[in-house]
Design a protein around this motif. Sequence first.
Motif, PDB file in Angstrom:
ATOM      1  N   ASN A   1       0.900  -1.308  -0.112  1.00  0.00           N
ATOM      2  CA  ASN A   1       0.049   0.126   0.091  1.00  0.00           C
ATOM      3  C   ASN A   1       0.817   1.282   0.065  1.00  0.00           C
ATOM      4  O   ASN A   1       0.525   2.238  -0.652  1.00  0.00           O
ATOM      5  CB  ASN A   1      -1.037   0.004   1.267  1.00  0.00           C
ATOM      6  N   LEU A   2       1.969   1.218   0.686  1.00  0.00           N
ATOM      7  CA  LEU A   2       2.801   2.335   0.884  1.00  0.00           C
ATOM      8  C   LEU A   2       3.416   2.841  -0.448  1.00  0.00           C
ATOM      9  O   LEU A   2       3.609   3.757  -0.788  1.00  0.00           O
ATOM     10  CB  LEU A   2       3.825   2.108   1.816  1.00  0.00           C
ATOM     11  N   ALA A   3       4.011   1.429  -0.995  1.00  0.00           N
ATOM     12  CA  ALA A   3       4.860   1.874  -2.457  1.00  0.00           C
ATOM     13  C   ALA A   3       3.790   2.276  -3.408  1.00  0.00           C
ATOM     14  O   ALA A   3       3.973   3.343  -4.279  1.00  0.00           O
ATOM     15  CB  ALA A   3       5.316   0.340  -2.779  1.00  0.00           C
ATOM     16  N   VAL A   4       2.662   1.441  -3.540  1.00  0.00           N
ATOM     17  CA  VAL A   4       1.593   1.971  -4.606  1.00  0.00           C
ATOM     18  C   VAL A   4       1.056   3.247  -4.401  1.00  0.00           C
ATOM     19  O   VAL A   4       0.924   4.066  -5.416  1.00  0.00           O
ATOM     20  CB  VAL A   4       0.543   0.932  -4.636  1.00  0.00           C
ATOM     21  N   ASP A   5       0.778   3.731  -3.095  1.00  0.00           N
ATOM     22  CA  ASP A   5       0.101   4.997  -2.949  1.00  0.00           C
ATOM     23  C   ASP A   5       1.019   6.182  -3.305  1.00  0.00           C
ATOM     24  O   ASP A   5       0.739   7.184  -4.174  1.00  0.00           O
ATOM     25  CB  ASP A   5      -0.031   5.076  -1.391  1.00  0.00           C
ATOM     26  N   PHE A   6       2.313   5.704  -2.948  1.00  0.00           N
ATOM     27  CA  PHE A   6       3.433   7.047  -3.563  1.00  0.00           C
ATOM     28  C   PHE A   6       3.571   6.983  -4.935  1.00  0.00           C
ATOM     29  O   PHE A   6       3.697   8.116  -5.317  1.00  0.00           O
ATOM     30  CB  PHE A   6       4.505   6.445  -2.676  1.00  0.00           C
ATOM     31  N   LEU A   7       3.869   5.885  -5.577  1.00  0.00           N
ATOM     32  CA  LEU A   7       3.740   5.866  -7.016  1.00  0.00           C
ATOM     33  C   LEU A   7       2.792   6.492  -7.646  1.00  0.00           C
ATOM     34  O   LEU A   7       2.909   7.593  -8.518  1.00  0.00           O
ATOM     35  CB  LEU A   7       3.994   4.542  -7.285  1.00  0.00           C
ATOM     36  N   ASN A   8       1.415   6.194  -7.032  1.00  0.00           N
ATOM     37  CA  ASN A   8       0.308   6.865  -7.958  1.00  0.00           C
ATOM     38  C   ASN A   8       0.209   8.399  -7.841  1.00  0.00           C
ATOM     39  O   ASN A   8      -0.040   8.936  -8.726  1.00  0.00           O
ATOM     40  CB  ASN A   8      -0.954   6.119  -7.331  1.00  0.00           C
ATOM     41  N   ALA A   9       0.712   8.547  -6.649  1.00  0.00           N
ATOM     42  CA  ALA A   9       0.635  10.369  -6.231  1.00  0.00           C
ATOM     43  C   ALA A   9       1.715  10.918  -7.180  1.00  0.00           C
ATOM     44  O   ALA A   9       1.335  12.190  -7.507  1.00  0.00           O
ATOM     45  CB  ALA A   9       0.843  10.266  -4.739  1.00  0.00           C
ATOM     46  N   ASN A  10       2.463  10.325  -7.505  1.00  0.00           N
ATOM     47  CA  ASN A  10       3.701  11.099  -8.486  1.00  0.00           C
ATOM     48  C   ASN A  10       3.778  10.530  -9.813  1.00  0.00           C
ATOM     49  O   ASN A  10       4.527  11.002 -10.527  1.00  0.00           O
ATOM     50  CB  ASN A  10       4.981  10.737  -7.720  1.00  0.00           C
ATOM     51  N   PHE A  11       2.813   9.932 -10.371  1.00  0.00           N
ATOM     52  CA  PHE A  11       2.499   9.200 -11.668  1.00  0.00           C
ATOM     53  C   PHE A  11       1.783  10.230 -12.547  1.00  0.00           C
ATOM     54  O   PHE A  11       0.623  10.452 -12.062  1.00  0.00           O
ATOM     55  CB  PHE A  11       2.020   7.936 -11.773  1.00  0.00           C
TER      56      PHE A  11
END
Length: 229
Positions: free
Chosen positions: A47-57
């Motif tokens: 969740n931490l990885a996907v949320d951070f990626l999504n916020a910056n993609f």
Amino acid sequence: MMCDSSRTEIFLPSCESVRSEKTIQLYNRCAETYEQDLAEMNYRAPNLAVDFLNANFSGSRQEVQVLDVACGSGLVAKLMVELGFRLFVGVDGSGGMLEQAARTGLYQDLRLALLGTQPLPAQPALFDVVIIVGALGVGFAPVSVVRELCHAAKPGGYVCMARGNHTGPAASRYKEDLERELKLMEEEGLWSPVGIKLSDRYMKEPPQICERDESQYISGTVYLYKTAS
């Protein structure tokens, strides 16, 4: 049926080095209960990885090619598909885990490879997103793997890496070596940092690990890079 107490060694080899082959054997044995085991430890890394990626993609998620390295049972792909990502290639060293990932129906291809021992089975400069969650640590993937992740990404692609900040001399040395390599690759012009996200609740450590008296959370770090265009 739950795996025996050795299952904790799979997720948290923080007290001593665990040979990769032994780790794979444990994953194969515990593949069917893997997600249940992680839920018990409140494993928040995907969740931490996907949320951070999504916020910056930015860009059309439906057309993005994602390389999910150390994909396990498919936890990362399950989260990403909810955000509109559709195209996944998974890589893992455990055949048992790949069987679980196949059952999700989310991957266009699944490839067996032991990171650090075998080359990453990915065509260079092909993927818009390369993501690895939980495998950058003692007894899992060596630090050298991060260059393979970078080479698999397209120019201007994203590389997202999440890992727990485990304690102990070996874990500390690994983190120092990893961050030295990340910085060196930046200086070489291979990529640039998008951001680093810290979390004080990455997952729980069971009390039997390192002879601790009670369960507690460990912190974790998500690194996000964009490769050179």
